[in-house]
Every structure is written in C-alpha cells, then in structure tokens.
Design a protein around this motif. Structure first.
Motif, PDB file in Angstrom:
ATOM      1  N   PHE A   1       0.843  -1.194   0.000  1.00 24.73           N
ATOM      2  CA  PHE A   1       0.000   0.000   0.000  1.00 24.73           C
ATOM      3  C   PHE A   1       0.873   1.236   0.000  1.00 24.73           C
ATOM      4  CE2 PHE A   1       0.114  -1.307   4.552  1.00 24.73           C
ATOM      5  CZ  PHE A   1       0.720  -0.196   5.113  1.00 24.73           C
TER       6      PHE A   1
ATOM      7  N   PRO B   1      -1.995   0.562  -4.155  1.00 25.72           N
ATOM      8  CA  PRO B   1      -3.182   0.218  -3.367  1.00 25.72           C
ATOM      9  C   PRO B   1      -3.267   1.126  -2.140  1.00 25.72           C
ATOM     10  CG  PRO B   1      -1.980  -1.759  -3.995  1.00 25.72           C
ATOM     11  CD  PRO B   1      -1.106  -0.597  -4.366  1.00 25.72           C
TER      12      PRO B   1
ATOM     13  N   VAL C   1      -4.194   2.045   1.815  1.00 28.20           N
ATOM     14  CA  VAL C   1      -4.239   1.376   3.117  1.00 28.20           C
ATOM     15  C   VAL C   1      -5.648   0.860   3.389  1.00 28.20           C
ATOM     16  CG1 VAL C   1      -4.035   1.717   5.614  1.00 28.20           C
ATOM     17  CG2 VAL C   1      -2.353   2.736   4.079  1.00 28.20           C
TER      18      VAL C   1
ATOM     19  N   TRP D   1      -6.438  -2.636   2.259  1.00 21.93           N
ATOM     20  CA  TRP D   1      -5.961  -3.666   3.184  1.00 21.93           C
ATOM     21  C   TRP D   1      -6.847  -3.726   4.423  1.00 21.93           C
ATOM     22  CZ3 TRP D   1      -2.318  -7.507   3.605  1.00 21.93           C
ATOM     23  CH2 TRP D   1      -1.537  -7.723   2.465  1.00 21.93           C
TER      24      TRP D   1
ATOM     25  N   ASN E   1      -7.937   1.639   8.950  1.00 24.81           N
ATOM     26  CA  ASN E   1      -6.611   2.039   8.483  1.00 24.81           C
ATOM     27  C   ASN E   1      -5.633   2.302   9.631  1.00 24.81           C
ATOM     28  OD1 ASN E   1      -7.821   4.469   9.312  1.00 24.81           O
ATOM     29  ND2 ASN E   1      -7.835   5.380   7.270  1.00 24.81           N
TER      30      ASN E   1
END
Length: 372
Positions: free
Chosen positions: A334, A342, A344, A347, A355
């Motif tokens: 990320f 990508p 955060v 994820w 986050n």
C-alpha cells in the motif's frame, strides 16, 4: 536485482508536513498537537515529530511517559503530553523532564505532586474528564473532587494545571455535540473552583475536520497527520491529505505451476490454470494482517494482483497468472493511491479492520526509510 531492503516502509516526511499544514490552515490560531504515540502510528515517532513541528505543530502527544522520554532523549524540547499510566506509576521522570501528565483522578494528582515535591519543581498536568466515551478520564461524579484538589495543589505551587481535555466517540455528529456540551459543563465547573487552564482540548482528527465548534484552543492531530482519513465516506485526497507510508517487499522466489495447484496452508487457494506464483517475504510476524489472505491487493511491476492463499508468519504468495515477474522485483502492499498504489483502506477492508490498525501494527523487521 536492486539494493532495496528485504522489507521496507518508506515514510514521506514532506507528506507529514503537508498534512500538518492542511490542518493548520483549517484551524487558524488554534494550536495543533501532533500525536506520535505507538511509534508514530508505525511511521517512526521521532522523525514524524520533527517534521510535524517544522510544519507548525506546537505540541506532541503520546500514550505513556516512556514514549515521551524517548522523544526527549532524541532532543525534542516541545511540550509533550502523556495520558495513559500504570496504576502504580511514579511520575518523577515526567516531572524531571518537563513532560505534561494527563491525570484522571485525585490519586494521580497526588502522585504527580509527590514527584514534584521530590524534585522541588511544579508538575504540569492536564485533567482528563470522561464525557461519555467510557474510557479513562474522571467520571462526572468525581469532577468536583478532582478539580478542587487540583486547585489546592496548584495554590500550593506543587502543580500547574496546564490543560483540561476529553475525547469524542466519533459515533455521529449529534453524539459528539452532546459530549461537547458535557465538556463545557466540566470546564465551567473547573472554573468555579479556580481551575482555569490555558489549554482546553477535545477534538482529534475527525472532529477537527467535521465539527469546528470542538476545536477550542488546541486540536490533537493523529491519523490525519499520516495522510489517512478518519471517515468511511471521505478519502484522504478529498481532505487534502497525502498518505505518508509506502509499504514494500520483494519477490524472493518465482515458480510456474500447473492448473489446480494449491497454495499455502489449508489449500484455501488453487490456481485456475497454469500460473506463475510469486513468493513475497512478508507475513503476520511483520504486522501483515492474516485476514488479508486471498483478499488483499499487491502491486508488482505496475500490475495489481491479490494475495493468494493464507498469509503465513513470514511470507505470502501472489498468483500473477501470466504476468512477467522475477526474483528481486518490488512488491508494493500500500501507499499513495495518487501514485497508483493500493490504498491502506483496501488492506483494512480485506482484513475487516481500520486504516489506523494496518499502519500501527507494522513491525520492527521493516526498515523504515525517510524521504522529504
């Protein structure tokens, strides 16, 4: 191959300065506390603190005295507030090093006063009141006793009450406004017994952006300083913030496998066809959320893939299908979406968390590198 570290967290200090600047512009004359607890939310407390102070923050905030002492040891002389303490804590080191102590009870006031007496200097405190979050902070039934004892100790020259503060729930705007009303009642009660601290603070990042009436004399800038949004419905870019951390690994092995090849523990992933598997040397021991298995994104050679199979302690696999991948290639987990990485938040969604947790849990095996 490159000389890139095996595990790398690159922290953009220019992004930190930008994010503090955005908030400084938003709040005007209101002071900004840069919250660098938990090793600066995983970014590195000392380096982030320096960048934040350069950008106009005037205070630093940490959870405990040990974190504050680490900042002092690094040469940072800005005011520091530490607000979470062991029940039997001694505050000698805090008083000796000019660290402000958040207190939530008469007992904590007394403990700071004892340390102040031993060092023959006044201890600096911020009184925390609970306005509905249900965590640390004096409950309303204890407010008068805490304020009255604080007034006595201040009158004796043993303490200086520098601040009065609380923390919002961020449940919704109406709930936060109700907490603000209760906080106002606490401020008024404190004043009625002679406690009128120069700094009154309530808002963290979310309220700083959404509820201007909560900014008061200082705001505590946490997640926003790291370029991440505290909101589910507003991105960091929409707030003018730049994510400061880029998390990277490297491909450490590549293998071509036939269709229906199983990957990692439990065989939760099988290849749909003949495929190339890229092994990445990062795992949950590094803070990579295991819940991201089969769901979280990675970027390899400018192409997005997903973690394939279960994330293990030290490694995971990405099925790159027919993509061109070689040992040593960079893998970005990320970073800044504006740079094509990508987010955060992707994820966080994959791991069913927020986050804040994703960045804060990044472990010490990552080499942190700083750019400005």
């Amino acid at each position: 191959m490159t000389n890139q570290p095996f595990r790398s967290a690159t922290i953009d200090l220019a992004a930190i300065r930008n994010n503090v600047g955005v908030v400084k512009k938003l709040v005007g004359e209101t002071e900004v506390m840069a919250v660098v607890k938990a090793n600066g939310y995983g970014h590195g407390a000392v380096e982030v603190a320096r960048a934040a102070l350069e950008a106009g923050a005037t205070w630093l905030g940490v959870a405990d005295v040990d974190e504050a002492l680490a900042l002092r040891s690094a040469g940072l002389q800005a005011p520091i507030l530490a607000w979470l303490h062991d029940p039997t804590a001694s505050f000698d080191a805090a008083v000796r090093n000019g660290i402000d102590v958040g207190v939530s009870s008469v007992a904590q006031l007394e403990a700071v006063a004892v340390a102040a007496d031993a060092l023959n200097r006044a201890g600096r405190v911020h009184i925390k009141v609970d306005t509905g979050l249900g965590r640390n902070g004096a409950e309303p039934s204890a407010w008068r006793a805490v304020f009255e004892r604080a007034a006595e100790l201040q009158g004796e020259g043993r303490l200086e009450v520098v601040g009065l503060f609380s923390h919002l729930s961020n449940a919704n705007d109406d709930e936060d406004r109700a907490q603000l009303q209760q906080f106002d009642e606490a401020v008024d009660l404190a004043a009625s017994v002679g406690v009128v601290p120069p700094i009154i603070h309530l808002a963290a990042t979310a309220a700083t952006f959404r509820l201007p009436e909560t900014r008061l004399s200082m705001v505590r800038l946490g997640i926003g300083m790291y370029g991440l949004s505290p909101f589910d419905d507003v991105t960091s870019a929409e707030l003018g913030l730049i994510p400061a951390m880029r998390l990277e690994g490297r491909v450490i092995a590549v293998k071509r496998v036939p269709a229906d090849s199983a990957v990692s523990y439990g065989y939760t992933y099988r290849t749909a066809g003949a495929s190339t598997l890229a092994l990445v040397g990062l795992g949950y021991a590094d803070g990579i959320p295991r819940l991201g298995s089969n769901r979280a994104p990675v970027l390899i050679n400018g192409q997005r893939y997903r973690v394939s199979g279960r994330i293990a302690m030290d490694q995971f696999v990405a099925d790159v299908h027919d993509g061109e991948v070689a040992v040593g290639d960079q893998v970005v987990l990320f970073g800044d979406p504006a740079a094509g990485h990508p987010a955060v938040e992707e994820w966080a969604e994959a791991a069913e968390t927020i986050n804040y947790e994703v960045v804060t849990r990044i472990g010490q095996r990552f080499k942190r590198r700083y750019t400005s």
